[in-house]
Design a protein around this motif. Structure first.
Motif, mmCIF file in Angstrom:
data_model
loop_
_atom_site.group_PDB
_atom_site.id
_atom_site.type_symbol
_atom_site.label_atom_id
_atom_site.label_comp_id
_atom_site.label_asym_id
_atom_site.label_seq_id
_atom_site.Cartn_x
_atom_site.Cartn_y
_atom_site.Cartn_z
ATOM 1 N N GLN A 1 0.810 -1.224 0.000
ATOM 2 C CA GLN A 1 0.000 0.000 0.000
ATOM 3 C C GLN A 1 0.843 1.274 0.000
ATOM 4 O OE1 GLN A 1 -3.587 -0.133 -0.132
ATOM 5 N NE2 GLN A 1 -3.001 -2.217 -0.663
ATOM 6 N N LEU A 2 2.005 1.218 -0.671
ATOM 7 C CA LEU A 2 2.844 2.402 -0.793
ATOM 8 C C LEU A 2 2.358 3.266 -1.955
ATOM 9 C CD1 LEU A 2 6.378 0.748 -0.421
ATOM 10 C CD2 LEU A 2 5.120 2.025 1.334
ATOM 11 N N THR A 3 2.506 4.578 -1.822
ATOM 12 C CA THR A 3 2.206 5.443 -2.949
ATOM 13 C C THR A 3 3.329 5.317 -3.970
ATOM 14 O OG1 THR A 3 3.381 7.369 -2.083
ATOM 15 C CG2 THR A 3 1.087 7.063 -1.366
ATOM 16 N N HIS A 4 3.052 5.788 -5.193
ATOM 17 C CA HIS A 4 4.091 5.734 -6.213
ATOM 18 C C HIS A 4 5.328 6.523 -5.774
ATOM 19 C CE1 HIS A 4 0.931 4.861 -9.609
ATOM 20 N NE2 HIS A 4 0.874 4.018 -8.604
ATOM 21 N N GLN A 5 5.103 7.680 -5.170
ATOM 22 C CA GLN A 5 6.233 8.507 -4.746
ATOM 23 C C GLN A 5 7.013 7.846 -3.617
ATOM 24 O OE1 GLN A 5 7.263 11.608 -6.237
ATOM 25 N NE2 GLN A 5 9.033 10.803 -5.115
ATOM 26 N N GLU A 6 6.304 7.254 -2.660
ATOM 27 C CA GLU A 6 6.986 6.560 -1.560
ATOM 28 C C GLU A 6 7.856 5.432 -2.088
ATOM 29 O OE1 GLU A 6 3.751 7.180 2.089
ATOM 30 O OE2 GLU A 6 3.611 5.440 0.744
ATOM 31 N N LEU A 7 7.333 4.704 -3.065
ATOM 32 C CA LEU A 7 8.094 3.592 -3.625
ATOM 33 C C LEU A 7 9.297 4.107 -4.420
ATOM 34 C CD1 LEU A 7 8.050 0.521 -3.698
ATOM 35 C CD2 LEU A 7 6.641 0.638 -5.754
ATOM 36 N N ALA A 8 9.105 5.195 -5.143
ATOM 37 C CA ALA A 8 10.220 5.792 -5.888
ATOM 38 C C ALA A 8 11.331 6.226 -4.941
ATOM 39 C CB ALA A 8 9.724 6.977 -6.709
ATOM 40 N N ASP A 9 10.947 6.838 -3.825
ATOM 41 C CA ASP A 9 11.945 7.267 -2.835
ATOM 42 C C ASP A 9 12.639 6.063 -2.210
ATOM 43 O OD1 ASP A 9 11.184 9.864 -3.337
ATOM 44 O OD2 ASP A 9 9.857 10.010 -1.591
ATOM 45 N N GLN A 10 11.880 5.030 -1.917
ATOM 46 C CA GLN A 10 12.433 3.838 -1.272
ATOM 47 C C GLN A 10 13.421 3.125 -2.182
ATOM 48 O OE1 GLN A 10 10.329 -0.268 -0.245
ATOM 49 N NE2 GLN A 10 9.762 1.269 1.268
ATOM 50 N N LEU A 11 13.100 3.077 -3.476
ATOM 51 C CA LEU A 11 13.950 2.366 -4.432
ATOM 52 C C LEU A 11 14.983 3.283 -5.074
ATOM 53 C CD1 LEU A 11 11.268 0.144 -6.235
ATOM 54 C CD2 LEU A 11 12.785 -0.487 -4.348
ATOM 55 N N ASN A 12 14.864 4.590 -4.785
ATOM 56 C CA ASN A 12 15.794 5.578 -5.329
ATOM 57 C C ASN A 12 15.801 5.566 -6.862
ATOM 58 O OD1 ASN A 12 17.675 7.676 -5.067
ATOM 59 N ND2 ASN A 12 19.414 6.267 -5.171
ATOM 60 N N VAL A 13 14.595 5.588 -7.426
ATOM 61 C CA VAL A 13 14.449 5.667 -8.880
ATOM 62 C C VAL A 13 13.439 6.776 -9.186
ATOM 63 C CG1 VAL A 13 14.976 3.225 -9.228
ATOM 64 C CG2 VAL A 13 12.590 3.951 -8.938
ATOM 65 N N PRO A 14 13.428 7.313 -10.410
ATOM 66 C CA PRO A 14 12.469 8.361 -10.763
ATOM 67 C C PRO A 14 11.022 7.864 -10.680
ATOM 68 C CG PRO A 14 14.256 8.263 -12.361
ATOM 69 C CD PRO A 14 14.390 7.040 -11.501
ATOM 70 N N LEU A 15 10.115 8.801 -10.414
ATOM 71 C CA LEU A 15 8.699 8.451 -10.333
ATOM 72 C C LEU A 15 8.202 7.851 -11.644
ATOM 73 C CD1 LEU A 15 6.042 8.544 -8.714
ATOM 74 C CD2 LEU A 15 5.708 10.880 -9.570
ATOM 75 N N GLY A 16 8.679 8.376 -12.764
ATOM 76 C CA GLY A 16 8.257 7.846 -14.068
ATOM 77 C C GLY A 16 8.648 6.391 -14.250
ATOM 78 N N THR A 17 9.775 5.996 -13.661
ATOM 79 C CA THR A 17 10.213 4.594 -13.741
ATOM 80 C C THR A 17 9.247 3.688 -12.997
ATOM 81 O OG1 THR A 17 12.531 5.245 -13.917
ATOM 82 C CG2 THR A 17 12.083 2.988 -13.202
ATOM 83 N N ILE A 18 8.784 4.138 -11.834
ATOM 84 C CA ILE A 18 7.804 3.360 -11.066
ATOM 85 C C ILE A 18 6.534 3.181 -11.875
ATOM 86 C CG2 ILE A 18 6.315 3.370 -9.016
ATOM 87 C CD1 ILE A 18 9.216 2.749 -8.387
ATOM 88 N N LYS A 19 6.045 4.268 -12.472
ATOM 89 C CA LYS A 19 4.809 4.197 -13.245
ATOM 90 C C LYS A 19 4.965 3.279 -14.453
ATOM 91 C CE LYS A 19 2.998 8.762 -11.931
ATOM 92 N NZ LYS A 19 1.744 8.249 -11.370
ATOM 93 N N SER A 20 6.110 3.349 -15.103
ATOM 94 C CA SER A 20 6.347 2.509 -16.272
ATOM 95 C C SER A 20 6.402 1.030 -15.892
ATOM 96 C CB SER A 20 7.659 2.926 -16.946
ATOM 97 O OG SER A 20 7.962 2.079 -18.032
ATOM 98 N N ARG A 21 7.135 0.706 -14.807
ATOM 99 C CA ARG A 21 7.228 -0.685 -14.364
ATOM 100 C C ARG A 21 5.864 -1.206 -13.918
ATOM 101 N NH1 ARG A 21 12.750 -0.278 -10.647
ATOM 102 N NH2 ARG A 21 14.205 0.109 -12.380
ATOM 103 N N LEU A 22 5.101 -0.348 -13.260
ATOM 104 C CA LEU A 22 3.782 -0.758 -12.792
ATOM 105 C C LEU A 22 2.864 -1.051 -13.971
ATOM 106 C CD1 LEU A 22 1.846 -1.205 -10.419
ATOM 107 C CD2 LEU A 22 1.278 1.233 -10.535
ATOM 108 N N ARG A 23 2.878 -0.180 -14.971
ATOM 109 C CA ARG A 23 2.027 -0.384 -16.137
ATOM 110 C C ARG A 23 2.391 -1.689 -16.853
ATOM 111 N NH1 ARG A 23 3.036 4.007 -18.301
ATOM 112 N NH2 ARG A 23 1.188 5.182 -17.678
ATOM 113 N N LEU A 24 3.678 -1.920 -17.039
ATOM 114 C CA LEU A 24 4.113 -3.153 -17.709
ATOM 115 C C LEU A 24 3.738 -4.380 -16.888
ATOM 116 C CD1 LEU A 24 7.647 -2.041 -18.981
ATOM 117 C CD2 LEU A 24 5.627 -2.536 -20.381
ATOM 118 N N GLY A 25 3.914 -4.288 -15.569
ATOM 119 C CA GLY A 25 3.583 -5.408 -14.705
ATOM 120 C C GLY A 25 2.100 -5.744 -14.750
ATOM 121 N N LEU A 26 1.253 -4.721 -14.734
ATOM 122 C CA LEU A 26 -0.190 -4.954 -14.774
ATOM 123 C C LEU A 26 -0.628 -5.523 -16.119
ATOM 124 C CD1 LEU A 26 -1.426 -1.756 -12.897
ATOM 125 C CD2 LEU A 26 -1.438 -4.107 -12.048
ATOM 126 N N GLN A 27 0.009 -5.060 -17.179
ATOM 127 C CA GLN A 27 -0.310 -5.605 -18.497
ATOM 128 C C GLN A 27 0.049 -7.091 -18.574
ATOM 129 O OE1 GLN A 27 1.906 -2.891 -20.959
ATOM 130 N NE2 GLN A 27 0.152 -1.526 -21.281
#
Length: 209
Positions: free
Chosen positions: A172-198
């Motif tokens: 239940q992490l927000t996209h920004q929280e996960l980006a900060d935790q993994l030290n990657v850009p927010l756009g990278t989180i969104k891209s990985r999430l979209r690909l994973g859901l597909q």
């Protein structure tokens, strides 16, 4: 059978929602599907419609947020149940899981027609798959069963996509929280999430077929 497409319309749905019916066992639901598949048994289909229509409509109201679309979801789902009953394999899961998989896929297609291809459109139809009412033990059991199935598909994702899907939907992490935790850009989180859901949807569609 063409009459199935016209007989089970919105008036049938309203009547089925009001009609009391003892909850059939998983074995009974599987047998009803078998009768539809093997004998094109209209009475068995009517029993399946009576049981599933209110549940599918409730899901449609939550996810599609319009009564007309919710009723369309019922219509299209149950037509596919009639046409594809021969594809149901009891060794791969319960009848309810199979029907709700069809429901979810129909819902996704309806959403795709009216929404842009965003990750929230994908996720809203994949997770959670079914939302049981509080205190409804039957729906809670079904939810647990379907979530276990989905978790097994998450394990099949590439590590980076799996990490993001688990972070957003299990932790239940927000996209920004996960980006900060993994030290990657927010756009990278969104891209990985979209690909994973597909990819999750692809696994679910293969299982449905």
């Amino acid at each position: 059978m063409d009459s199935v497409e016209t007989t089970y319309n919105s008036s049938n749905l309203r009547r089925s929602s009001q009609r009391s019916m003892l909850s059939p066992s998983p074995e009974q639901l599987a047998e009803l599907l078998h009768l539809v598949a093997e004998d094109r048994d209209e009475h068995a289909f009517s029993q399946l419609f009576t049981y599933f229509a209110p549940k599918v409509r409730a899901y449609g109201m939550r996810h599609l947020r319009a009564d007309g679309q919710a009723m369309e979801l019922v219509q299209e789902t149950m037509i596919l149940v009639w046409r594809k009953a021969h594809l149901y394999d009891g060794s791969k899961g319960a009848a309810s899981t199979w029907v709700f998989t069809i429901m979810r896929n129909v819902s996704f297609d309806m959403l795709r027609k009216v929404k842009s291809n965003r990750e929230d459109c994908l996720s809203g139809d994949i997770w959670p798959l079914i939302e049981g009412e509080e205190g409804d033990q039957e729906d809670e059991a079904l939810q647990d069963q379907i979530q276990q199935q989905l978790l097994s598909y998450i394990d099949l994702l590439p590590d980076l996509q799996q990490q993001v899907v688990r972070g957003v939907y299990l932790k239940q992490l927000t996209h920004q929280e996960l980006a900060d935790q993994l030290n990657v850009p927010l756009g990278t989180i969104k891209s990985r999430l979209r690909l994973g859901l597909q990819k999750l949807r692809s696994h679910l569609e293969v299982n449905d077929d």
